[in-house]
Design an enzyme around this catalytic site. Sequence first.
Site, PDB file in Angstrom:
ATOM      1  N   ASN A  55       0.849  -1.201   0.000  1.00 25.84           N
ATOM      2  CA  ASN A  55       0.000   0.000   0.000  1.00 25.84           C
ATOM      3  C   ASN A  55       0.884   1.251   0.000  1.00 25.84           C
ATOM      4  O   ASN A  55       1.478   1.593   1.012  1.00 25.84           O
ATOM      5  CB  ASN A  55      -0.887  -0.041   1.262  1.00 25.84           C
ATOM      6  CG  ASN A  55      -1.774   1.186   1.401  1.00 25.84           C
ATOM      7  OD1 ASN A  55      -1.852   2.016   0.481  1.00 25.84           O
ATOM      8  ND2 ASN A  55      -2.429   1.319   2.542  1.00 25.84           N
ATOM      9  N   TRP A  56       0.941   1.908  -1.157  1.00 24.36           N
ATOM     10  CA  TRP A  56       1.802   3.096  -1.274  1.00 24.36           C
ATOM     11  C   TRP A  56       1.206   4.325  -0.594  1.00 24.36           C
ATOM     12  O   TRP A  56       1.865   5.350  -0.482  1.00 24.36           O
ATOM     13  CB  TRP A  56       2.065   3.410  -2.751  1.00 24.36           C
ATOM     14  CG  TRP A  56       3.018   2.467  -3.427  1.00 24.36           C
ATOM     15  CD1 TRP A  56       3.589   1.332  -2.892  1.00 24.36           C
ATOM     16  CD2 TRP A  56       3.532   2.576  -4.762  1.00 24.36           C
ATOM     17  NE1 TRP A  56       4.407   0.747  -3.818  1.00 24.36           N
ATOM     18  CE2 TRP A  56       4.398   1.478  -4.978  1.00 24.36           C
ATOM     19  CE3 TRP A  56       3.331   3.485  -5.798  1.00 24.36           C
ATOM     20  CZ2 TRP A  56       5.075   1.285  -6.186  1.00 24.36           C
ATOM     21  CZ3 TRP A  56       4.001   3.285  -7.008  1.00 24.36           C
ATOM     22  CH2 TRP A  56       4.863   2.205  -7.188  1.00 24.36           C
ATOM     23  N   LYS A  57      -0.044   4.262  -0.224  1.00 23.65           N
ATOM     24  CA  LYS A  57      -0.745   5.413   0.385  1.00 23.65           C
ATOM     25  C   LYS A  57      -0.573   6.647  -0.511  1.00 23.65           C
ATOM     26  O   LYS A  57      -0.506   6.519  -1.726  1.00 23.65           O
ATOM     27  CB  LYS A  57      -0.256   5.623   1.816  1.00 23.65           C
ATOM     28  CG  LYS A  57      -0.372   4.337   2.654  1.00 23.65           C
ATOM     29  CD  LYS A  57      -0.173   4.557   4.124  1.00 23.65           C
ATOM     30  CE  LYS A  57      -0.322   3.212   4.847  1.00 23.65           C
ATOM     31  NZ  LYS A  57      -0.151   3.321   6.291  1.00 23.65           N
ATOM     32  N   HIS A  68      -9.659   1.120   5.140  1.00 27.18           N
ATOM     33  CA  HIS A  68      -8.391   1.317   5.858  1.00 27.18           C
ATOM     34  C   HIS A  68      -8.620   2.291   7.017  1.00 27.18           C
ATOM     35  O   HIS A  68      -9.411   3.230   6.901  1.00 27.18           O
ATOM     36  CB  HIS A  68      -7.337   1.866   4.882  1.00 27.18           C
ATOM     37  CG  HIS A  68      -5.952   1.835   5.450  1.00 27.18           C
ATOM     38  ND1 HIS A  68      -5.512   2.755   6.363  1.00 27.18           N
ATOM     39  CD2 HIS A  68      -4.921   0.972   5.253  1.00 27.18           C
ATOM     40  CE1 HIS A  68      -4.256   2.467   6.696  1.00 27.18           C
ATOM     41  NE2 HIS A  68      -3.878   1.386   6.039  1.00 27.18           N
ATOM     42  N   GLU A  80      -5.527  -4.907  10.569  1.00 27.39           N
ATOM     43  CA  GLU A  80      -4.560  -3.815  10.691  1.00 27.39           C
ATOM     44  C   GLU A  80      -4.764  -3.087  12.019  1.00 27.39           C
ATOM     45  O   GLU A  80      -5.481  -2.080  12.071  1.00 27.39           O
ATOM     46  CB  GLU A  80      -4.744  -2.834   9.538  1.00 27.39           C
ATOM     47  CG  GLU A  80      -4.525  -3.439   8.175  1.00 27.39           C
ATOM     48  CD  GLU A  80      -3.673  -2.539   7.307  1.00 27.39           C
ATOM     49  OE1 GLU A  80      -2.840  -3.067   6.592  1.00 27.39           O
ATOM     50  OE2 GLU A  80      -3.833  -1.314   7.394  1.00 27.39           O
ATOM     51  N   GLY A 109       2.464   2.145  10.829  1.00 30.84           N
ATOM     52  CA  GLY A 109       3.470   3.206  10.733  1.00 30.84           C
ATOM     53  C   GLY A 109       4.261   3.429  12.009  1.00 30.84           C
ATOM     54  O   GLY A 109       4.997   4.407  12.119  1.00 30.84           O
ATOM     55  N   SER A 130       3.491  -2.272  10.112  1.00 32.64           N
ATOM     56  CA  SER A 130       4.941  -2.351  10.350  1.00 32.64           C
ATOM     57  C   SER A 130       5.557  -3.689   9.921  1.00 32.64           C
ATOM     58  O   SER A 130       6.441  -4.216  10.603  1.00 32.64           O
ATOM     59  CB  SER A 130       5.255  -2.043  11.822  1.00 32.64           C
ATOM     60  OG  SER A 130       4.844  -0.724  12.151  1.00 32.64           O
ATOM     61  N   GLY A 180       2.954  -1.068   4.273  1.00 36.62           N
ATOM     62  CA  GLY A 180       2.800   0.285   3.754  1.00 36.62           C
ATOM     63  C   GLY A 180       4.182   0.856   3.466  1.00 36.62           C
ATOM     64  O   GLY A 180       4.699   0.751   2.344  1.00 36.62           O
TER      65      GLY A 180
HETATM   66  P1  PGA Z   1       2.854   0.340   7.598  1.00 38.88           P
HETATM   67  O1  PGA Z   1       1.369   0.530   7.025  1.00 38.88           O
HETATM   68  O2  PGA Z   1       3.416  -0.906   6.976  1.00 38.88           O
HETATM   69  O3  PGA Z   1       3.583   1.584   7.152  1.00 38.88           O
HETATM   70  O4  PGA Z   1       2.750   0.211   9.065  1.00 38.88           O
HETATM   71  C1  PGA Z   1       0.517  -0.559   6.857  1.00 38.88           C
HETATM   72  C2  PGA Z   1      -0.811  -0.096   6.348  1.00 38.88           C
HETATM   73  O5  PGA Z   1      -1.352   0.895   6.843  1.00 38.88           O
HETATM   74  O6  PGA Z   1      -1.379  -0.697   5.425  1.00 38.88           O
END
Ligand code: PGA
Length: 224
Positions: free
Chosen positions: A7-9, A98, A147, A153, A184, A205
Amino acid sequence: MKYILGNWKSNKSAEEVKDWFIKFGKYIAGHKFDTVKTEAVIFPPFIHLQLCVGLLQKMKLPLKLGAQNVSAFHEGAYTGEVTAKMLRSVTKYVIIGHSERRKYFHEEDQILPEKVKRTLESGIIPVYCIQDEKTYIPQGVKFVAYEPVFAIGSGTPDSPQNADSVGRVVKSKIPDSIFIYGGSVTPVNITGFLVSPNIDGVLPGKASLDPLVFGEMISNASSI
Ligand code: PGA
């Protein structure tokens, strides 16, 4: 099959997307990517999806594409929305629910089932995010991504044992579900999640933004 969903957000310019593909292509050419055992998907921002289609074809990379969001409505007068009908020739998956969409865009249990309906009608697979085992899961969802908010994050993932126990609960409710863990995930901890009996994949992410780190996760998953 093990799923690696990146997920590149809300990240990357078009130039940075091209750079990601060049570096990923070079990395993966020299590393293991078992497409029979591993499905790797990237979820770029909407505006980059067509660019990614072109790059994937040109570079012959076996990645799939997903979108990070979808309209709850059919096409029509809904300024700014991207419909499932628009996405269906481009993406195989769509992330729905999400926690960042819930927190910053106030998406709740009323609108999210509508998004799932539009997605299923168009033949796209919804990847439905839950925050814990009590989160409501709409009818028709098969891919469930656990999640936990504390893990997103933060650099502090949930334990594979705990994530697996959430997976067990989800699979008891939806027997043919595919259970994904996100929060993470890194090349170091990915194997611990993927060897857990109730975990079918991961949703990194931050770690998917770096092509070499994403490639390393695919090659680690391919080596299990
Ligand atoms: P992260 O995000 O790997 O940066 O913790 C995961 C996500 O929100 O899909």
